[in-house]
Every structure is written in structure tokens, then in C-alpha cells.
Motif scaffolding. Structure first.
Motif, short mmCIF file in Angstrom:
data_model
loop_
_atom_site.label_atom_id
_atom_site.label_comp_id
_atom_site.label_asym_id
_atom_site.label_seq_id
_atom_site.Cartn_x
_atom_site.Cartn_y
_atom_site.Cartn_z
N MET A 1 59.61 66.08 15.84
CA MET A 1 59.83 67.52 15.91
C MET A 1 59.98 67.98 17.35
O MET A 1 60.46 69.07 17.60
CB MET A 1 58.68 68.27 15.25
N LEU A 4 63.34 69.32 18.23
CA LEU A 4 63.89 70.41 17.44
C LEU A 4 64.11 71.61 18.35
O LEU A 4 63.18 72.06 19.03
CB LEU A 4 62.94 70.80 16.32
N HIS A 43 57.27 78.84 15.63
CA HIS A 43 57.23 77.46 16.13
C HIS A 43 55.81 77.19 16.63
O HIS A 43 55.34 77.83 17.58
CB HIS A 43 58.24 77.30 17.27
N CYS A 78 54.60 72.77 13.07
CA CYS A 78 55.51 73.26 12.04
C CYS A 78 56.47 74.29 12.62
O CYS A 78 56.24 74.86 13.69
CB CYS A 78 54.75 73.88 10.86
N ALA A 130 60.30 72.57 9.56
CA ALA A 130 59.72 71.33 10.07
C ALA A 130 58.24 71.32 9.79
O ALA A 130 57.59 72.38 9.79
CB ALA A 130 59.98 71.19 11.58
N SER A 133 55.87 65.65 11.96
CA SER A 133 56.98 65.03 12.69
C SER A 133 58.28 65.06 11.90
O SER A 133 59.27 64.43 12.30
CB SER A 133 56.62 63.58 13.03
N HIS A 134 58.31 65.77 10.77
CA HIS A 134 59.47 65.75 9.88
C HIS A 134 60.33 67.00 10.07
O HIS A 134 59.86 68.14 9.89
CB HIS A 134 59.02 65.66 8.42
N ASP A 135 61.59 66.79 10.42
CA ASP A 135 62.58 67.86 10.48
C ASP A 135 63.15 68.02 9.07
O ASP A 135 63.75 67.10 8.51
CB ASP A 135 63.69 67.47 11.47
N MET A 137 65.32 70.50 8.06
CA MET A 137 66.47 71.39 8.00
C MET A 137 67.62 70.83 7.17
O MET A 137 68.40 71.59 6.59
CB MET A 137 66.94 71.75 9.41
N ARG A 144 62.36 72.11 0.59
CA ARG A 144 61.71 72.89 1.64
C ARG A 144 60.74 73.90 1.04
O ARG A 144 59.64 74.13 1.56
CB ARG A 144 62.75 73.60 2.52
#
Length: 348
Positions: A1, A4, A43, A78, A130, A133-135, A137, A144
Motif C-alpha cells: 500500500m 498507493l 488515508h 487503509c 486498500a 498491504s492489499h490494494d 482498487m 470491496r
């Protein structure tokens, strides 16, 4: 992330005239209330938390009370998409208050702190971009949303999870009922769609109404040629009040309007147009607010979505001239007032 980009441009919605059927889009649709507030991308990375606006400006300093609440409710890493709103009214009679929200953007730190106590904001989350560590999008909205619901167990007021439904008839009821709580309409989101910043991939359905108004004046277009916008008024107990403006004219139409309105221009003894000024906006303090005054004798029909107090919430759209209408007959009585609906029921 960590790679991002932030701020992230939010994914947008294009207007449609009615709530669409769920099977009108491949993969189906999920419906949500359309919140009337400041779009915000949150963020968070550990102790660092920032709030980005739709225009990629930072709103963090204006909402200190939200920063603390978001740190309590959100996971340590996140990116969340949602809306900042201000709630006003007594219990059982709450609604969104755009004017109170707009006052929150103030340069003075002391004023920011005072308003955070007097008109505290809430945040309504409706997408998760996010987590850890996971994006997310590129993931479908259905995934989501499920992930967002997973972290929402930790939400506590003033942080809320937006309602959703796959029932189109319920969404159509929301369009009517939730306006009474100050909401702006309904959004339909494709379940299979990834998150595309700046793209109009969602569908929005807003309220559309018409009203007959008196033309009070016009602003010259920023190009220096033609009419940029028309100032509109309604009578209230015999007094003509400014209720907003109408714009979005083509280049040709701007020039035509100058000629059409020439006979209505208020002039001084030397024949020069008399100008007035409207109040300056805190969002564009350097903007030219002067306008050419017109005799209040021309009536036009406009399309509008909703009122904010005694003014059109957004810029109205020109429909047609109404030479058959007497200006004094253009009063607030013609405006449709939505049935009151308690905001706490929308947030439940």
C-alpha cells in the motif's frame, strides 16, 4: 500500500433520469443513498491520517474531531472513500446541514477548533480502496463492499457505514423519503466494476423540479463576452429575494442573451448599466461578484434539484421564458417541500 498514490481522485457518477433496474448493467447493481456533503478519501498509515477532498486538496486540518474518531474506528492501514456530513436538528428530527458543513472550511485555527465543537462532523464510509498491504482498487465493487463491511464492525459514531440495497423498489423509496433528511438522491454502483479514479462509472439519480423565477441581473462571462450566468429571485411577502443563479449556456446563447435582456437593463442618467454585487464565497474570495442589474419584469422557468434554506442548493438550469407569468406571482409557495425524514434512520 505504500506506493498507493494519495490523495486519490474519487470515482464519479454520471446522471441518469430514473433509478435503473438492477439487470440494466452486466453483473448487477447495488444502490446507496447519495449523501450531500464533502467527498473525502481517508488515508491511514499507522498514526498518520489524512483526509483528501474530491479536488485532491487536504481537508485534514478542518476536521480535527474526525481525525481522532477515524483513528479509533479504522484499521491501522487503509484507504476509505466516503462523505463528510454535518448533522443538525433534535433527536428524531435530524437532517444534513450543508450550510453548517460549508462553514467548517475556515483559515483560522481557533475558529476550526470552535466549529469542531459546535457543529461536529460525521463520516459515512461507502468504499474500501486498500486494507493492510492489499490494494483493492482493481477488485470488483462487490468484493470491496464485503471488505468494507468487515472493518465496519469497529465503527462507532461519528463514523458510519452507508446503507445499501439490491432491491430497486426500496431504492426508489429512498429517492423520495431520504430527501426529507437532506440527502441528495440515490447512487447505483455496478457490482462487477473496479475503482477507476476520476471516471464516471457509477450512476446517480437526483431530484429534478421546476420553478418560475424572476431574472434580477446577469454576470458577464469570464471570457468578457456574453452572459455567464443569470441571477434569480422569488417574492417573499412582497420582497424580492435572491435565490441563486442559472448558467451553462452555449457560446452562441451567451451572446443572444445580451441582446434579449438589453431592454431590461437598469441604467443611470448617462445611459450606463448600473451594477450590483452579491456576497463573496469563502471558497472563491477573489471571484468577481459584480452583475448587471435588470428591471425585475422578466420571468423564466428553471429546473432545479433541491433547496438549501431559501436558495437553490445547486445552479439551476434554464428551461424557457414565461411571458405569460406576472413577476409578483413568482413566490416561494410554488416550491415543493419534501416530507421530513429523520437522518438517524438513514444512518441506522
Amino acid at each position: 500500500m505504500t506506493d498507493l498514490p494519495f490523495p486519490v481522485q474519487p470515482m464519479l457518477a454520471k446522471a441518469v433520469s430514473a433509478v435503473p433496474e438492477p439487470d440494466s448493467v452486466a453483473g448487477g447493481l447495488l444502490y446507496e443513498p447519495k449523501w450531500d456533503g464533502f467527498r473525502a478519501i481517508i488515508h491511514r498509515d499507522g498514526d498518520a491520517l489524512d483526509i483528501g477532498s474530491r479536488g485532491s486538496k487536504l481537508l485534514t486540518r478542518y476536521f480535527p474531531e474526525l481525525v481522532e474518531a477515524l483513528k479509533i474506528s479504522l484499521p491501522e492501514r487503509c484507504v476509505v472513500d466516503g462523505e463528510i456530513v454535518v448533522r443538525t436538528g433534535s433527536p428524531g428530527h435530524e437532517r444534513l446541514d450543508w450550510e453548517a458543513l460549508s462553514q467548517r472550511i475556515h483559515p483560522a485555527e481557533s475558529r476550526v477548533r470552535l466549529l469542531a465543537e459546535e457543529t461536529p462532523a460525521s463520516f459515512v464510509a461507502f468504499d474500501l480502496l486498500a486494507a493492510g498491504s492489499h490494494d483493492l482498487m482493481s477488485s470488483p465493487f462487490a468484493e470491496r463492499r464485503a471488505a468494507l463491511e468487515g472493518i465496519a464492525d469497529a465503527f462507532a459514531a461519528p463514523i458510519h457505514l452507508s446503507q445499501t440495497t439490491d432491491d430497486v423498489e426500496l431504492a426508489r423509496r429512498w429517492l423520495v423519503e431520504f430527501e426529507g433528511a437532506g440527502l441528495d438522491g440515490v447512487v447505483a454502483k455496478p457490482l462487477d466494476a473496479g475503482y477507476e479514479p476520476g471516471k464516471r462509472r457509477m450512476l446517480k439519480i437526483k431530484h429534478h423540479r421546476s420553478a418560475d423565477v424572476v431574472v434580477l441581473g446577469y454576470r458577464v462571462h469570464t471570457s468578457g463576452a456574453g452572459v455567464g450566468s443569470l441571477l434569480l429571485g422569488l417574492y417573499d411577502d412582497g420582497e424580492l429575494r435572491n435565490v441563486g443563479g442559472a448558467s451553462a449556456f452555449t457560446n452562441q446563447r451567451r451572446l443572444e442573451l445580451v441582446d434579449e435582456l438589453a431592454s431590461d437593463v437598469v441604467r443611470d442618467a448617462s445611459g450606463e448599466p448600473i451594477r450590483g454585487e452579491t456576497d463573496r464565497s469563502r471558497f472563491a474570495s477573489g471571484k468577481d461578484v459584480s452583475f448587471v442589474r435588470l428591471h425585475p419584469r422578466r420571468v423564466m422557468e428553471v429546473r432545479y434539484d433541491q433547496m438549501e434554506g431559501s436558495r437553490f442548493r445547486h445552479t439551476a438550469q434554464f428551461s424557457r421564458w414565461r411571458p405569460d407569468r406576472d413577476p409578483e406571482s413568482c413566490t416561494f409557495d410554488q416550491l415543493e417541500v419534501p416530507v421530513a425524514y429523520d437522518l438517524s434512520q438513514v444512518l441506522a
